[in-house]
Scaffold this motif. Sequence first.
Motif, mmCIF file in Angstrom:
data_model
loop_
_atom_site.group_PDB
_atom_site.id
_atom_site.type_symbol
_atom_site.label_atom_id
_atom_site.label_comp_id
_atom_site.label_asym_id
_atom_site.label_seq_id
_atom_site.Cartn_x
_atom_site.Cartn_y
_atom_site.Cartn_z
ATOM 1 N N ALA A 20 0.838 -1.201 0.000
ATOM 2 C CA ALA A 20 0.000 0.000 0.000
ATOM 3 C C ALA A 20 0.870 1.247 0.000
ATOM 4 C CB ALA A 20 -0.917 -0.001 1.220
ATOM 5 N N ARG A 21 0.249 2.356 -0.344
ATOM 6 C CA ARG A 21 0.892 3.665 -0.348
ATOM 7 C C ARG A 21 -0.119 4.671 0.156
ATOM 8 N NH1 ARG A 21 1.943 7.020 -5.766
ATOM 9 N NH2 ARG A 21 2.649 8.912 -4.793
ATOM 10 N N LEU A 22 0.341 5.651 0.898
ATOM 11 C CA LEU A 22 -0.539 6.705 1.384
ATOM 12 C C LEU A 22 -0.506 7.897 0.449
ATOM 13 C CD1 LEU A 22 -0.009 6.948 5.236
ATOM 14 C CD2 LEU A 22 -1.973 6.080 4.002
ATOM 15 N N VAL A 23 -1.685 8.467 0.222
ATOM 16 C CA VAL A 23 -1.812 9.703 -0.532
ATOM 17 C C VAL A 23 -2.389 10.726 0.435
ATOM 18 C CG1 VAL A 23 -2.963 10.841 -2.461
ATOM 19 C CG2 VAL A 23 -2.181 8.477 -2.696
ATOM 20 N N LYS A 24 -1.659 11.799 0.658
ATOM 21 C CA LYS A 24 -2.132 12.845 1.562
ATOM 22 C C LYS A 24 -3.052 13.781 0.802
ATOM 23 C CE LYS A 24 1.746 12.471 4.632
ATOM 24 N NZ LYS A 24 2.829 13.100 5.349
ATOM 25 N N THR A 25 -4.217 14.043 1.394
ATOM 26 C CA THR A 25 -5.194 14.943 0.797
ATOM 27 C C THR A 25 -5.523 16.028 1.829
ATOM 28 O OG1 THR A 25 -7.238 13.904 1.582
ATOM 29 C CG2 THR A 25 -6.191 12.917 -0.364
ATOM 30 N N PRO A 26 -6.181 17.089 1.427
ATOM 31 C CA PRO A 26 -6.545 18.133 2.396
ATOM 32 C C PRO A 26 -7.457 17.641 3.518
ATOM 33 C CG PRO A 26 -6.729 18.974 0.167
ATOM 34 C CD PRO A 26 -6.479 17.494 0.054
ATOM 35 N N GLY A 69 -1.436 -2.743 7.115
ATOM 36 C CA GLY A 69 -2.076 -4.038 7.344
ATOM 37 C C GLY A 69 -1.633 -5.089 6.350
ATOM 38 N N ILE A 70 -2.214 -6.276 6.482
ATOM 39 C CA ILE A 70 -1.927 -7.402 5.604
ATOM 40 C C ILE A 70 -2.976 -7.433 4.507
ATOM 41 C CG2 ILE A 70 -1.755 -9.916 5.450
ATOM 42 C CD1 ILE A 70 -0.925 -9.829 8.448
ATOM 43 N N ILE A 71 -2.515 -7.451 3.260
ATOM 44 C CA ILE A 71 -3.408 -7.496 2.112
ATOM 45 C C ILE A 71 -3.500 -8.931 1.641
ATOM 46 C CG2 ILE A 71 -3.754 -6.713 -0.265
ATOM 47 C CD1 ILE A 71 -2.123 -4.182 0.615
ATOM 48 N N VAL A 106 -8.108 -6.241 3.354
ATOM 49 C CA VAL A 106 -6.983 -5.799 4.173
ATOM 50 C C VAL A 106 -7.330 -6.093 5.625
ATOM 51 C CG1 VAL A 106 -7.800 -3.394 4.357
ATOM 52 C CG2 VAL A 106 -5.370 -3.922 4.694
ATOM 53 N N THR A 107 -6.330 -6.545 6.379
ATOM 54 C CA THR A 107 -6.493 -6.811 7.806
ATOM 55 C C THR A 107 -5.780 -5.721 8.588
ATOM 56 O OG1 THR A 107 -6.629 -9.191 7.461
ATOM 57 C CG2 THR A 107 -6.027 -8.460 9.663
ATOM 58 N N CYS A 108 -6.492 -5.098 9.518
ATOM 59 C CA CYS A 108 -5.928 -4.039 10.345
ATOM 60 C C CYS A 108 -4.762 -4.586 11.165
ATOM 61 C CB CYS A 108 -7.009 -3.466 11.265
ATOM 62 S SG CYS A 108 -6.380 -2.178 12.360
ATOM 63 N N TRP A 134 -9.078 -6.671 12.428
ATOM 64 C CA TRP A 134 -10.343 -6.488 11.716
ATOM 65 C C TRP A 134 -10.050 -6.592 10.224
ATOM 66 C CZ3 TRP A 134 -14.596 -2.671 13.500
ATOM 67 C CH2 TRP A 134 -14.936 -2.938 14.834
ATOM 68 N N VAL A 135 -10.941 -7.251 9.481
ATOM 69 C CA VAL A 135 -10.760 -7.471 8.047
ATOM 70 C C VAL A 135 -11.805 -6.664 7.274
ATOM 71 C CG1 VAL A 135 -10.763 -9.205 6.207
ATOM 72 C CG2 VAL A 135 -9.846 -9.787 8.473
#
Length: 110
Positions: free
Chosen positions: A17-23, A54-56, A61-63, A68-69
């Motif tokens: 995963a990758r994070l995209v920062k938004t306003p 998490g695990i994909i 995705v698992t937290c 939690w899935v």
Amino acid sequence: MSWIDIGHIDDIPLRGARLVKTPVGCVAIFRTAEAEVFAASNACPHKAGPLSEGIIHGQKVTCPLHNWVFDLNTGEAQGADEGRIATYPVRLDGERILLDGHAVGKRSAA
């Protein structure tokens, strides 16, 4: 829809995963297969666990905090857990990942 180019598919490792920062906060982009991506809220509704860590598995995705899935298609928690994460339209244009900026912009700030 207002598509925003957020990067190359190879910028995200397979089952990563990758994070995209938004306003209005961070959106996690998940790569579940060679040419398959999903976009969802990065925060688990249980204890705000960072879902991008998490695990994909499959299209879920698992937290990392309490296991939690979540189904990345619908955002629904699976099994006995109740909850939901926001999901956003995302698509591939060749090898570029495009996120619907209009849908993300409609999200309320947390």
